[in-house]
Design an enzyme around this catalytic site. Structure first.
Site, short mmCIF file in Angstrom:
data_model
loop_
_atom_site.label_atom_id
_atom_site.label_comp_id
_atom_site.label_asym_id
_atom_site.label_seq_id
_atom_site.Cartn_x
_atom_site.Cartn_y
_atom_site.Cartn_z
N TYR A 1 -8.88 0.87 -11.69
CA TYR A 1 -9.27 1.95 -10.78
C TYR A 1 -8.19 3.04 -10.69
O TYR A 1 -8.50 4.18 -10.38
CB TYR A 1 -9.50 1.39 -9.37
CG TYR A 1 -10.85 0.80 -9.13
CD1 TYR A 1 -11.28 -0.33 -9.81
CD2 TYR A 1 -11.72 1.37 -8.20
CE1 TYR A 1 -12.52 -0.89 -9.56
CE2 TYR A 1 -12.96 0.82 -7.95
CZ TYR A 1 -13.36 -0.31 -8.64
OH TYR A 1 -14.59 -0.85 -8.40
N LYS B 1 -8.64 -12.98 -16.19
CA LYS B 1 -9.20 -13.11 -17.54
C LYS B 1 -8.00 -13.30 -18.48
O LYS B 1 -7.78 -12.51 -19.41
CB LYS B 1 -10.03 -11.85 -17.86
CG LYS B 1 -10.83 -11.92 -19.15
CD LYS B 1 -11.99 -12.91 -19.12
CE LYS B 1 -12.63 -13.01 -20.49
NZ LYS B 1 -13.60 -14.14 -20.57
N ASP C 1 -15.38 -14.88 -15.74
CA ASP C 1 -16.76 -15.15 -16.16
C ASP C 1 -17.23 -16.49 -15.61
O ASP C 1 -18.34 -16.62 -15.09
CB ASP C 1 -16.90 -15.08 -17.70
CG ASP C 1 -15.82 -15.84 -18.45
OD1 ASP C 1 -14.85 -16.30 -17.81
OD2 ASP C 1 -15.95 -15.99 -19.68
N ASP D 1 -14.42 -6.23 -7.10
CA ASP D 1 -15.58 -5.37 -6.81
C ASP D 1 -16.86 -6.07 -7.24
O ASP D 1 -17.83 -6.16 -6.48
CB ASP D 1 -15.41 -4.05 -7.58
CG ASP D 1 -16.58 -3.11 -7.36
OD1 ASP D 1 -17.00 -2.97 -6.20
OD2 ASP D 1 -17.09 -2.55 -8.34
N ASP E 1 -19.92 -8.18 -4.72
CA ASP E 1 -21.36 -7.88 -4.67
C ASP E 1 -22.16 -9.17 -4.92
O ASP E 1 -23.16 -9.42 -4.26
CB ASP E 1 -21.75 -6.84 -5.73
CG ASP E 1 -21.69 -5.41 -5.19
OD1 ASP E 1 -20.83 -5.17 -4.32
OD2 ASP E 1 -22.48 -4.57 -5.64
#
Ligand code: IPM
Ligand code: MN
Length: 360
Positions: A142, A192, A224, A248, A252
């Site tokens: 970001y 990751k 993942d 982020d 959700d």
């Protein structure tokens, strides 16, 4: 107590949901004898329209001087064609950075009356679902360098740099471990590390902080796999600590497994007391102005403000109890509606909750 609160209503459903959170805060002020002074400031698409920039300097100044900031949501199709720096979202990222809000707390809990709105099988939800995503908020992709250019072969190319330094990982990990101690004492650090250097550094630092907190159960998980585990067995999670972009996306997902994006609040905190409180959902331009939005995430964000910025635990729980009560009485906005419940608009939901706020 007297507190100064900067209010950013924003775009889309932002003004509607913030108005309902203000009702709850006014009720708390009245019952507990506080004085909350609200100063409305512009940010996002409405600021672009009014003054040509998503984050006017005056907004930053007022927020910095305030005890906390309450935010609705920003963005919408009207401003989608703007350049990166002149999109409403740039205002949001700008205010997070300007206030140094590196720690974003996103609690996801399955409230018993909402079990019907949850998309998971009951054998999964029976085990419960009460987790906290601690998302790093002012680093990673970001805030890395980004550019779009034409390479030597004539291909249009875009780069977003994902960068983390040790101190950024260390401070967010400390927040996560401290919060885990007040909950069920378990941290999962999500990365990751099988691919990304920034994740390998993340993991190294997370292990160091874990060694300093031997009382907290610790595990690493690849992002993942985490996305999969969240729907397979969400009860295994207590505190998830992760970087900006992964947080982020996972938040959700976490919100949806609790029933609706419209239910999840968040608190963004820095080294100092001035925090920013906002629902995790967006500005939902498709339903703006129809009085159908769910104001609960914003109302619960106001409760988090009372708890984390003002140290008003009793007042925060009074709001949370009122939300529980309204749901137990089967009032539902459209997003969480299920059979036999009473369909309720945004304003009516805000009124019902404010009416039920009681001093214990
Ligand atoms: C959120 C939002 C923002 C983010 C957008 C609007 C920039 O999705 O708060 O989760 O990606 O952080
Ligand atoms: Mn998001």
């Amino acid at each position: 107590m007297t507190k100064n609160i900067a209010v950013i209503k924003g775009d889309g459903i932002g003004p509607e949901i913030v108005n309902e959170a203000l009702k709850a805060l006014k009720k708390v002020a009245e019952l507990y004898n506080h004085e909350f002074n609200f100063t409305e400031v512009l940010m996002g698409g409405c600021a672009i329209d009014a003054v040509g920039t998503p984050l006017p300097e005056e907004t930053v100044e007022i927020c910095k001087k305030s005890d906390s900031v309450l935010l609705g949501a920003v963005g919408g199709p009207k401003w989608d064609k703007g350049e990166g720096k002149n999109r409403p979202e740039a205002g949001l990222l700008g205010i997070r950075a300007a206030l140094g809000l590196f720690a974003n707390l996103r609690p996801a809990r399955l409230l018993p009356p909402l079990k019907g709105a949850c998309h998971l099988k009951t054998e999964i939800t029976d085990k419960g679902l009460d987790l906290l995503i601690v998302r790093e908020l002012i680093g990673g992709a970001y805030f890395g360098d980004r550019r779009t250019f034409t390479d030597e072969k004539g291909h249009k190319t875009a780069v977003d740099e994902m960068k983390y330094s040790d101190y950024e990982v260390e401070r967010i990990c400390r927040v996560g471990f401290d919060l885990a101690r007040k909950r069920r004492g378990k941290v999962t650090s999500v990365d990751k590390a099988n691919v990304l250097d920034s994740s390998r550094l993340w993991r190294e630092i997370a292990h160091k902080i874990s060694a300093e907190n031997p009382d907290i159960e610790y595990g690493d998980m690849l992002v993942d796999n985490t996305a999969m585990q969240l729907v397979r067995n969400p009860a295994q999670f207590d505190v998830i600590i992760t970087e900006n972009l992964f947080g982020d996306i996972l938040s959700d997902e976490a919100s949806m497994i609790t029933g609706s994006l419209g239910m999840l609040p968040s608190a963004s905190l820095g080294e100092t007391g001035c925090g920013l409180y906002e629902p995790i959902h967006g500005s939902a331009p498709d339903i703006a102005g129809t009085d159908t939005a769910n104001p609960i995430a914003t109302i619960l964000s106001a409760a988090m403000m009372l708890r984390y910025s003002f140290d008003m635990e009793a007042e925060a729980s009074a709001i949370e109890r009122a939300v529980d009560k309204v749901l137990e009485e089967n009032y539902r906005t459209a997003d969480i509606m299920s059979e036999g419940c009473i369909l309720t608009g945004c304003k009516a939901m805000g009124d019902l909750i404010a009416e039920r706020i009681r001093k214990d």
